[in-house]
Design a protein around this motif. Structure first.
Motif, PDB file in Angstrom:
ATOM      1  N   GLU A   1      31.632  31.097  43.371  1.00  0.00           N
ATOM      2  CA  GLU A   1      32.676  30.128  43.384  1.00  0.00           C
ATOM      3  C   GLU A   1      33.908  30.714  42.633  1.00  0.00           C
ATOM      4  O   GLU A   1      35.067  30.611  42.813  1.00  0.00           O
ATOM      5  CB  GLU A   1      32.365  28.912  43.056  1.00  0.00           C
ATOM      6  CG  GLU A   1      31.712  27.892  44.085  1.00  0.00           C
ATOM      7  CD  GLU A   1      31.756  26.490  43.734  1.00  0.00           C
ATOM      8  OE1 GLU A   1      32.229  26.157  42.723  1.00  0.00           O
ATOM      9  OE2 GLU A   1      31.288  25.789  44.539  1.00  0.00           O
ATOM     10  N   LEU A   2      33.677  31.507  41.485  1.00  0.00           N
ATOM     11  CA  LEU A   2      34.602  31.874  40.611  1.00  0.00           C
ATOM     12  C   LEU A   2      35.347  33.095  41.357  1.00  0.00           C
ATOM     13  O   LEU A   2      36.502  33.219  41.099  1.00  0.00           O
ATOM     14  CB  LEU A   2      33.892  32.305  39.149  1.00  0.00           C
ATOM     15  CG  LEU A   2      33.433  31.188  38.470  1.00  0.00           C
ATOM     16  CD1 LEU A   2      32.648  31.844  37.201  1.00  0.00           C
ATOM     17  CD2 LEU A   2      34.556  30.288  37.867  1.00  0.00           C
TER      18      LEU A   2
ATOM     19  N   ALA B   1      33.983  44.224  32.667  1.00  0.00           N
ATOM     20  CA  ALA B   1      32.867  43.775  33.494  1.00  0.00           C
ATOM     21  C   ALA B   1      31.928  42.688  32.865  1.00  0.00           C
ATOM     22  O   ALA B   1      31.750  42.821  31.657  1.00  0.00           O
ATOM     23  CB  ALA B   1      31.946  44.998  33.856  1.00  0.00           C
ATOM     24  N   ILE B   2      31.551  41.715  33.567  1.00  0.00           N
ATOM     25  CA  ILE B   2      30.692  40.595  32.912  1.00  0.00           C
ATOM     26  C   ILE B   2      29.286  41.250  33.132  1.00  0.00           C
ATOM     27  O   ILE B   2      28.989  42.091  33.806  1.00  0.00           O
ATOM     28  CB  ILE B   2      30.832  39.146  33.637  1.00  0.00           C
ATOM     29  CG1 ILE B   2      30.321  39.254  34.925  1.00  0.00           C
ATOM     30  CG2 ILE B   2      32.170  38.959  33.441  1.00  0.00           C
ATOM     31  CD1 ILE B   2      30.099  37.939  35.619  1.00  0.00           C
TER      32      ILE B   2
ATOM     33  N   LEU C   1      38.981  34.133  39.847  1.00  0.00           N
ATOM     34  CA  LEU C   1      38.956  34.502  38.513  1.00  0.00           C
ATOM     35  C   LEU C   1      37.762  35.513  38.247  1.00  0.00           C
ATOM     36  O   LEU C   1      38.018  36.181  37.403  1.00  0.00           O
ATOM     37  CB  LEU C   1      38.085  33.279  37.935  1.00  0.00           C
ATOM     38  CG  LEU C   1      39.037  31.878  38.205  1.00  0.00           C
ATOM     39  CD1 LEU C   1      38.261  30.726  37.598  1.00  0.00           C
ATOM     40  CD2 LEU C   1      40.445  32.057  37.370  1.00  0.00           C
ATOM     41  N   LEU C   2      36.820  35.957  39.084  1.00  0.00           N
ATOM     42  CA  LEU C   2      35.929  37.161  39.210  1.00  0.00           C
ATOM     43  C   LEU C   2      36.092  38.007  40.276  1.00  0.00           C
ATOM     44  O   LEU C   2      36.771  37.298  41.350  1.00  0.00           O
ATOM     45  CB  LEU C   2      34.754  36.695  38.997  1.00  0.00           C
ATOM     46  CG  LEU C   2      34.224  36.050  37.628  1.00  0.00           C
ATOM     47  CD1 LEU C   2      32.881  35.688  37.623  1.00  0.00           C
ATOM     48  CD2 LEU C   2      34.467  36.722  36.587  1.00  0.00           C
ATOM     49  N   ILE C   3      36.167  39.238  40.347  1.00  0.00           N
ATOM     50  CA  ILE C   3      36.127  40.172  41.262  1.00  0.00           C
ATOM     51  C   ILE C   3      34.976  40.884  41.288  1.00  0.00           C
ATOM     52  O   ILE C   3      34.453  41.599  40.377  1.00  0.00           O
ATOM     53  CB  ILE C   3      37.395  41.290  41.207  1.00  0.00           C
ATOM     54  CG1 ILE C   3      38.640  40.336  41.107  1.00  0.00           C
ATOM     55  CG2 ILE C   3      37.321  42.261  42.270  1.00  0.00           C
ATOM     56  CD1 ILE C   3      39.933  41.408  40.875  1.00  0.00           C
TER      57      ILE C   3
ATOM     58  N   PHE D   1      33.459  41.795  38.012  1.00  0.00           N
ATOM     59  CA  PHE D   1      34.762  42.069  36.827  1.00  0.00           C
ATOM     60  C   PHE D   1      35.497  40.785  36.614  1.00  0.00           C
ATOM     61  O   PHE D   1      35.741  39.915  37.749  1.00  0.00           O
ATOM     62  CB  PHE D   1      35.554  43.421  37.088  1.00  0.00           C
ATOM     63  CG  PHE D   1      34.732  44.625  36.995  1.00  0.00           C
ATOM     64  CD1 PHE D   1      34.682  45.409  35.961  1.00  0.00           C
ATOM     65  CD2 PHE D   1      34.050  45.011  38.109  1.00  0.00           C
ATOM     66  CE1 PHE D   1      34.165  46.539  35.861  1.00  0.00           C
ATOM     67  CE2 PHE D   1      33.167  46.116  37.897  1.00  0.00           C
ATOM     68  CZ  PHE D   1      33.390  46.898  37.083  1.00  0.00           C
ATOM     69  N   VAL D   2      36.275  40.556  35.355  1.00  0.00           N
ATOM     70  CA  VAL D   2      37.138  39.616  35.210  1.00  0.00           C
ATOM     71  C   VAL D   2      38.450  40.182  36.001  1.00  0.00           C
ATOM     72  O   VAL D   2      38.795  41.078  35.726  1.00  0.00           O
ATOM     73  CB  VAL D   2      37.553  39.152  33.609  1.00  0.00           C
ATOM     74  CG1 VAL D   2      38.443  38.092  33.582  1.00  0.00           C
ATOM     75  CG2 VAL D   2      36.179  39.100  33.064  1.00  0.00           C
TER      76      VAL D   2
END
Length: 263
Positions: free
Chosen positions: A74-75, A50-51, A80-82, A90-91
């Motif tokens: 956008e990511l 997790a970020i 790239l992220l979920i 999360f990554v």
């Protein structure tokens, strides 16, 4: 003052024009996106981890929460992220089921992936060689640099469906073996991510219809020399558009099709 450059302007005039030229503009959320990408590339947040929350990131980066949200959107759109409802952001990782099939586009004509089950991998060889100029150029290597060459077949319900040649930069995948690839239970990209810290994030493919290029390819795919095949050439990239894989595959399409969803 004398015109020194033939333009009708003095050197001082030109210097003033250069100084006053407006800098290239990048929206703030794009700048924040770039900072988050740097953190991903540096491994500050690992795949599956997790970020920080949007609020925490906005405080750290001293921008509004809306700006952070737009960058994360956008990511997430780029896989790239979920975002997980009620859990956070999360990554992305190739171990996630819905990500596993992101780069495998072959689908059965009848039924679905769940009925067919996972593809069976058979590694024909995995060896370290010297890159040719042509191969090296496609994944950022010089002629003579170390490169890993993997050849394998993928079978669907015990019938060979794909013959693939894969080339990886030797410096990034030191020690990779055929046994390691064979015995890993998940997708190959998940193996590369977990064991070597290289995450594939984007791919560019070229497709064309061909006949088997040689008798060996036809034999490995259990087809004859007149059977049409789909040739798929892929260059796969990690962060910052760094090429990390060249893959050339031959696909049987008598019982399967190549699916691409456009949005």
């Amino acid at each position: 003052m004398t015109d020194l450059n033939g333009t009708g302007k003095t050197n001082e005039d030109n210097a003033s024009s250069i100084a006053l030229a407006p800098p290239s503009f990048s929206p703030l959320y794009r700048q924040i996106k770039g900072l988050l990408l740097q953190k991903l590339e540096a491994g500050q947040w690992q795949p599956g981890e997790a970020i920080p929350s949007e609020m925490d990131l906005s405080q750290q980066l001293r921008v509004s929460q809306g700006t952070v949200r737009k960058a994360i959107d956008e990511l997430a759109a780029e896989n790239l992220l979920i975002r997980k409802q009620g859990k956070g952001t999360f990554v992305a990782t190739h171990s996630e089921r819905h990500v596993q099939y992101r780069f495998l586009r072959l689908r059965p004509d009848a039924g679905g992936l769940d009925e067919e089950g996972p593809a069976q991998r058979h590694i024909l060889f995995c060896k370290r060689i010297r890159a040719s100029a042509e191969l090296g150029a496609q994944i950022g290597l010089r002629s003579g640099d170390a490169i890993i060459h993997i050849r394998r077949t993928l079978s669907m319900q015990s019938t060979p469906a794909v013959l693939e040649d894969i080339w990886l930069p030797g410096h990034a995948f030191k020690g990779i073996t055929a046994e390691q690839i064979t015995h890993y239970q998940g997708p190959t990209y998940a193996l590369l991510e977990k064991e070597f810290g290289v995450r594939m994030v984007r791919a560019v493919e070229k497709l064309k219809a061909i006949l088997p290029p040689d008798a060996e390819a036809a034999q490995l795919l259990h087809v004859d020399s007149t059977t049409p095949l789909l040739s798929v050439e892929r260059v796969t990239y990690t962060y910052n558009d760094t090429p990390m894989e060249l893959r050339r595959g031959l696909y049987r399409t008598d019982t399967h099709h190549y699916l691409n969803e456009l949005n």
